[in-house]
Design a protein around this motif. Structure first.
Motif, PDB file in Angstrom:
ATOM      1  N   ILE A 252      -8.035 -41.085  -7.544  1.00  0.00           N
ATOM      2  CA  ILE A 252      -8.722 -40.312  -6.503  1.00  0.00           C
ATOM      3  C   ILE A 252     -10.027 -41.001  -6.123  1.00  0.00           C
ATOM      4  N   ARG A 253     -10.747 -41.459  -7.122  1.00  0.00           N
ATOM      5  CA  ARG A 253     -12.014 -42.156  -6.879  1.00  0.00           C
ATOM      6  C   ARG A 253     -11.788 -43.435  -6.090  1.00  0.00           C
ATOM      7  N   LEU A 254     -10.700 -44.153  -6.405  1.00  0.00           N
ATOM      8  CA  LEU A 254     -10.408 -45.394  -5.700  1.00  0.00           C
ATOM      9  C   LEU A 254      -9.913 -45.137  -4.280  1.00  0.00           C
ATOM     10  N   THR A 255      -9.270 -44.004  -4.061  1.00  0.00           N
ATOM     11  CA  THR A 255      -8.903 -43.636  -2.696  1.00  0.00           C
ATOM     12  C   THR A 255     -10.151 -43.505  -1.845  1.00  0.00           C
ATOM     13  N   LEU A 256     -11.130 -42.785  -2.366  1.00  0.00           N
ATOM     14  CA  LEU A 256     -12.394 -42.634  -1.641  1.00  0.00           C
ATOM     15  C   LEU A 256     -13.087 -43.990  -1.480  1.00  0.00           C
ATOM     16  N   ALA A 257     -13.028 -44.820  -2.498  1.00  0.00           N
ATOM     17  CA  ALA A 257     -13.663 -46.141  -2.431  1.00  0.00           C
ATOM     18  C   ALA A 257     -13.054 -46.994  -1.325  1.00  0.00           C
ATOM     19  N   ARG A 258     -11.753 -46.916  -1.115  1.00  0.00           N
ATOM     20  CA  ARG A 258     -11.113 -47.687  -0.044  1.00  0.00           C
ATOM     21  C   ARG A 258     -11.639 -47.253   1.327  1.00  0.00           C
ATOM     22  N   TYR A 259     -11.763 -45.955   1.515  1.00  0.00           N
ATOM     23  CA  TYR A 259     -12.315 -45.462   2.784  1.00  0.00           C
ATOM     24  C   TYR A 259     -13.769 -45.892   2.948  1.00  0.00           C
ATOM     25  N   LEU A 260     -14.536 -45.815   1.875  1.00  0.00           N
ATOM     26  CA  LEU A 260     -15.944 -46.213   1.951  1.00  0.00           C
ATOM     27  C   LEU A 260     -16.084 -47.704   2.261  1.00  0.00           C
ATOM     28  N   ALA A 261     -15.225 -48.532   1.662  1.00  0.00           N
ATOM     29  CA  ALA A 261     -15.281 -49.973   1.915  1.00  0.00           C
ATOM     30  C   ALA A 261     -14.997 -50.265   3.388  1.00  0.00           C
ATOM     31  N   LEU A 262     -14.004 -49.593   3.949  1.00  0.00           N
ATOM     32  CA  LEU A 262     -13.698 -49.790   5.362  1.00  0.00           C
ATOM     33  C   LEU A 262     -14.854 -49.306   6.241  1.00  0.00           C
TER      34      LEU A 262
END
Length: 134
Positions: free
Chosen positions: A74-84
């Motif tokens: 879940i944390r990495l899902t959010l991280a992918r959006y934040l990176a984009l």
């Protein structure tokens, strides 16, 4: 500078090529860049909002399910959006200094780009490590 068509000065003597400032082109370009910057910033904010909604949905689903103890996906899902979103924000920052920047603006841009690039680098590295660990 000699006069061209309809009283506009020629930028190059003998060739009618009006000065961009005389036509107001510079103002149009500046306005266009500012609108584009606003659009890119809004897109970055929208991506963050979508990421928060997706991660929240996943988190609530995990809470209501059979007690998942690992929240890294879940944390990495959010991280992918934040990176984009960070990429969009850096693009907006670059646009803000694209037209006649001052040294102050360039310095601020440099600091912001360094911070956002470092954040993005560490987010991407963490996502790659998690992907290898699966």
């Amino acid at each position: 500078m000699s006069e061209g068509l309809e009283g506009l000065p020629e930028a190059v003597p003998g060739i009618w090529l009006p000065d961009p400032a005389a036509l107001g082109v510079e103002e149009w370009v500046l306005t266009g860049v500012l609108w584009l910057k606003l659009g890119v910033e809004a897109m970055g904010a929208l991506i963050i909002g979508i990421g928060v909604l997706v991660a929240t949905y996943q988190f609530i689903g995990a809470l209501l399910s059979s007690g998942i103890k690992d929240y890294n996906p879940i944390r990495l899902t959010l991280a992918r959006y934040l990176a984009l979103a960070l990429e969009f924000q850096v693009g907006a920052d670059i646009l803000s200094t694209a037209v006649a920047p001052s040294w102050d603006q360039i310095g601020k841009l440099g600091a912001i780009v360094v911070i956002r690039t470092a954040l993005n680098y560490f987010l991407m590295r963490e996502m790659q490590e998690e992907h290898r660990g699966r």
